[in-house]
Design a protein around this motif. Structure first.
Motif, mmCIF file in Angstrom:
data_model
loop_
_atom_site.group_PDB
_atom_site.id
_atom_site.type_symbol
_atom_site.label_atom_id
_atom_site.label_comp_id
_atom_site.label_asym_id
_atom_site.label_seq_id
_atom_site.Cartn_x
_atom_site.Cartn_y
_atom_site.Cartn_z
ATOM 1 N N THR A 128 -59.841 -37.077 -18.719
ATOM 2 C CA THR A 128 -58.514 -36.641 -19.148
ATOM 3 C C THR A 128 -58.621 -35.677 -20.323
ATOM 4 O OG1 THR A 128 -58.135 -38.369 -20.810
ATOM 5 C CG2 THR A 128 -57.721 -38.950 -18.510
ATOM 6 N N VAL A 129 -57.502 -35.041 -20.659
ATOM 7 C CA VAL A 129 -57.490 -34.103 -21.797
ATOM 8 C C VAL A 129 -57.747 -34.849 -23.108
ATOM 9 C CG1 VAL A 129 -55.995 -32.431 -20.663
ATOM 10 C CG2 VAL A 129 -54.972 -34.290 -21.988
ATOM 11 N N GLY A 130 -57.513 -36.159 -23.123
ATOM 12 C CA GLY A 130 -57.782 -36.963 -24.316
ATOM 13 C C GLY A 130 -59.193 -37.510 -24.378
ATOM 14 N N GLY A 131 -60.006 -37.208 -23.339
ATOM 15 C CA GLY A 131 -61.394 -37.642 -23.332
ATOM 16 C C GLY A 131 -61.660 -38.943 -22.618
ATOM 17 N N ASP A 132 -60.631 -39.585 -22.059
ATOM 18 C CA ASP A 132 -60.843 -40.824 -21.310
ATOM 19 C C ASP A 132 -61.422 -40.514 -19.929
ATOM 20 O OD1 ASP A 132 -59.769 -42.546 -23.305
ATOM 21 O OD2 ASP A 132 -57.752 -41.936 -22.704
ATOM 22 N N TYR A 133 -62.126 -41.488 -19.388
ATOM 23 C CA TYR A 133 -62.756 -41.328 -18.066
ATOM 24 C C TYR A 133 -62.269 -42.427 -17.133
ATOM 25 C CZ TYR A 133 -66.258 -41.836 -14.383
ATOM 26 O OH TYR A 133 -66.874 -41.974 -13.172
ATOM 27 N N PHE A 134 -61.986 -42.046 -15.884
ATOM 28 C CA PHE A 134 -61.721 -43.041 -14.845
ATOM 29 C C PHE A 134 -62.144 -42.472 -13.504
ATOM 30 C CE2 PHE A 134 -57.703 -40.651 -14.993
ATOM 31 C CZ PHE A 134 -57.417 -40.437 -13.662
ATOM 32 N N GLN A 135 -62.231 -43.333 -12.511
ATOM 33 C CA GLN A 135 -62.572 -42.896 -11.166
ATOM 34 C C GLN A 135 -61.677 -43.585 -10.162
ATOM 35 O OE1 GLN A 135 -66.747 -44.086 -11.246
ATOM 36 N NE2 GLN A 135 -66.296 -45.751 -9.807
ATOM 37 N N VAL A 136 -61.478 -42.907 -9.037
ATOM 38 C CA VAL A 136 -60.592 -43.428 -8.003
ATOM 39 C C VAL A 136 -61.127 -42.958 -6.650
ATOM 40 C CG1 VAL A 136 -59.055 -41.413 -8.188
ATOM 41 C CG2 VAL A 136 -58.177 -43.560 -7.228
ATOM 42 N N ASP A 137 -60.943 -43.780 -5.626
ATOM 43 C CA ASP A 137 -61.372 -43.385 -4.281
ATOM 44 C C ASP A 137 -60.675 -42.093 -3.862
ATOM 45 O OD1 ASP A 137 -62.944 -45.635 -4.117
ATOM 46 O OD2 ASP A 137 -61.476 -46.801 -2.984
ATOM 47 N N PHE A 138 -61.436 -41.198 -3.252
ATOM 48 C CA PHE A 138 -60.864 -39.967 -2.714
ATOM 49 C C PHE A 138 -61.452 -39.763 -1.327
ATOM 50 C CE2 PHE A 138 -60.373 -35.464 -1.931
ATOM 51 C CZ PHE A 138 -59.116 -35.195 -2.446
ATOM 52 N N THR A 139 -60.662 -40.103 -0.297
ATOM 53 C CA THR A 139 -61.195 -40.138 1.068
ATOM 54 C C THR A 139 -60.579 -39.107 2.000
ATOM 55 O OG1 THR A 139 -59.571 -41.818 1.693
ATOM 56 C CG2 THR A 139 -61.690 -42.607 0.868
ATOM 57 N N LYS A 140 -59.579 -38.364 1.512
ATOM 58 C CA LYS A 140 -58.854 -37.463 2.409
ATOM 59 C C LYS A 140 -58.831 -36.035 1.880
ATOM 60 C CE LYS A 140 -55.853 -41.057 4.330
ATOM 61 N NZ LYS A 140 -54.467 -41.479 4.634
ATOM 62 N N GLY A 141 -59.424 -35.124 2.669
ATOM 63 C CA GLY A 141 -59.342 -33.710 2.352
ATOM 64 C C GLY A 141 -60.363 -33.259 1.321
ATOM 65 N N ASN A 142 -60.242 -31.992 0.959
ATOM 66 C CA ASN A 142 -61.111 -31.362 -0.020
ATOM 67 C C ASN A 142 -60.347 -31.240 -1.336
ATOM 68 O OD1 ASN A 142 -61.893 -28.666 -1.444
ATOM 69 N ND2 ASN A 142 -63.695 -29.185 -0.226
ATOM 70 N N PHE A 143 -60.889 -31.795 -2.410
ATOM 71 C CA PHE A 143 -60.148 -31.840 -3.670
ATOM 72 C C PHE A 143 -59.833 -30.444 -4.205
ATOM 73 C CE2 PHE A 143 -59.915 -32.035 -8.323
ATOM 74 C CZ PHE A 143 -58.829 -32.893 -8.457
ATOM 75 N N GLU A 144 -60.794 -29.546 -4.156
ATOM 76 C CA GLU A 144 -60.564 -28.197 -4.678
ATOM 77 C C GLU A 144 -59.469 -27.477 -3.893
ATOM 78 O OE1 GLU A 144 -63.580 -29.458 -4.207
ATOM 79 O OE2 GLU A 144 -64.167 -29.624 -6.328
ATOM 80 N N LYS A 145 -59.487 -27.623 -2.571
ATOM 81 C CA LYS A 145 -58.449 -26.982 -1.761
ATOM 82 C C LYS A 145 -57.082 -27.591 -2.050
ATOM 83 C CE LYS A 145 -57.108 -25.784 2.972
ATOM 84 N NZ LYS A 145 -55.698 -26.184 2.741
ATOM 85 N N ARG A 146 -57.037 -28.913 -2.168
ATOM 86 C CA ARG A 146 -55.757 -29.569 -2.441
ATOM 87 C C ARG A 146 -55.243 -29.207 -3.828
ATOM 88 N NH1 ARG A 146 -56.194 -35.740 -0.857
ATOM 89 N NH2 ARG A 146 -54.221 -35.694 -1.994
ATOM 90 N N MET A 147 -56.127 -29.100 -4.819
ATOM 91 C CA MET A 147 -55.710 -28.671 -6.154
ATOM 92 C C MET A 147 -55.217 -27.233 -6.123
ATOM 93 S SD MET A 147 -55.307 -30.330 -8.881
ATOM 94 C CE MET A 147 -55.175 -28.810 -9.808
ATOM 95 N N HIS A 148 -55.833 -26.417 -5.282
ATOM 96 C CA HIS A 148 -55.395 -25.030 -5.124
ATOM 97 C C HIS A 148 -53.952 -24.997 -4.637
ATOM 98 C CE1 HIS A 148 -54.837 -21.258 -2.833
ATOM 99 N NE2 HIS A 148 -55.605 -20.722 -3.765
ATOM 100 N N ASP A 149 -53.630 -25.827 -3.649
ATOM 101 C CA ASP A 149 -52.262 -25.880 -3.126
ATOM 102 C C ASP A 149 -51.282 -26.410 -4.185
ATOM 103 O OD1 ASP A 149 -53.067 -24.907 -0.689
ATOM 104 O OD2 ASP A 149 -53.206 -26.862 0.271
ATOM 105 N N VAL A 150 -51.713 -27.440 -4.931
ATOM 106 C CA VAL A 150 -50.853 -27.989 -5.975
ATOM 107 C C VAL A 150 -50.585 -26.939 -7.047
ATOM 108 C CG1 VAL A 150 -50.692 -29.721 -7.809
ATOM 109 C CG2 VAL A 150 -51.580 -30.359 -5.574
ATOM 110 N N SER A 151 -51.616 -26.205 -7.435
ATOM 111 C CA SER A 151 -51.442 -25.168 -8.460
ATOM 112 C C SER A 151 -50.519 -24.067 -7.965
ATOM 113 C CB SER A 151 -52.801 -24.573 -8.853
ATOM 114 O OG SER A 151 -53.320 -23.735 -7.833
ATOM 115 N N LEU A 152 -50.591 -23.774 -6.665
ATOM 116 C CA LEU A 152 -49.726 -22.760 -6.068
ATOM 117 C C LEU A 152 -48.258 -23.163 -6.222
ATOM 118 C CD1 LEU A 152 -50.261 -20.176 -4.052
ATOM 119 C CD2 LEU A 152 -49.380 -21.743 -2.343
#
Length: 224
Positions: A110-134
């Motif tokens: 996070t921007v505050g320096g905290d760390y966490f992890q979560v399952d990510f099983t669907k799609g490509n994260f970079e592509k999905r972030m690209h769409d979200v940023s759009l």
């Protein structure tokens, strides 16, 4: 639910009494919640239905078809493994500094320096972030154009999180989005058409209804 929620984790499947969601909050840390993530997102809908309408309209205009986020000018919640109609994990990219998927696990700082992890099983994260940023940038540019008409200004927050990288994108979709999002007439007509096309009437009547109401909405914009 506010703009300092970093992530929501769906734990309903573990059937823990009075615990459906774990919230990671920028100011208050970890919060245990009896409501599901779907119910919490419905709270946002009740507070800011306009944001949900804009998110879905912009997704239609710019051809984002899956995992549609809630986005309202840098207040963004992105579904991780499902959609807004389900219980799923959510993250706020504007409060994330770094994120990487390794072996179907999303590792987040996070921007505050905290760390966490979560399952990510669907799609490509970079592509999905690209769409979200759009969609996020489009939401901001449209609001900016509308507000400028009233001789006011809206500024981006100092902390952009993951959006800082994606806003440098010069792909065809981003260039198209930046041109269209600042064309108020185009955006209003496109969002109106999206609304009219989703009224639930029969397809045969739908096109005629869009033409009919579009004509009358155009008349309402005139000064008599």
């Amino acid at each position: 639910m506010d703009d300092s929620v970093i992530a929501m984790f769906d734990v309903s499947k573990y059937r823990i009494k009075d615990v459906q969601t774990i919230i990671l909050h920028e100011l208050h840390g970890v919060i245990i919640e009896a409501r599901t993530t779907k119910q919490l997102m419905n709270e946002i809908y009740r507070i800011n239905g306009l944001g949900f309408f804009m998110s879905k309209s912009l997704a239609k205009i710019f051809r984002v078809t899956r995992y549609i986020p809630f986005t309202h000018a840098y207040l963004v919640y992105m579904p991780v493994n499902g959609n807004s109609r389900q219980n799923t994990d959510w993250i706020a990219p504007h409060l994330v500094k770094r994120a990487e998927v390794i072996d179907k696990i999303l590792h987040v700082v996070t921007v505050g320096g905290d760390y966490f992890q979560v399952d990510f099983t669907k799609g490509n994260f970079e592509k999905r972030m690209h769409d979200v940023s759009l969609l996020n940038e489009s939401s901001f540019l449209l609001m900016e154009a509308l507000i400028k008409i009233g001789n006011c200004n809206v500024t981006k927050p100092q902390e952009l999180g993951l959006f800082r990288t994606y806003e440098k994108c010069e792909c065809d979709k981003h260039l198209e989005m930046r041109t269209k999002s600042q064309d108020i007439n185009f955006m209003v007509l496109a969002m109106t058409e999206h609304l009219l096309l989703n009224l639930g009437i029969e397809m045969i009547e739908k096109i005629e209804l869009v033409k009919y109401y579009s004509h009358h909405l155009a008349r309402l914009k005139r000064i008599y």
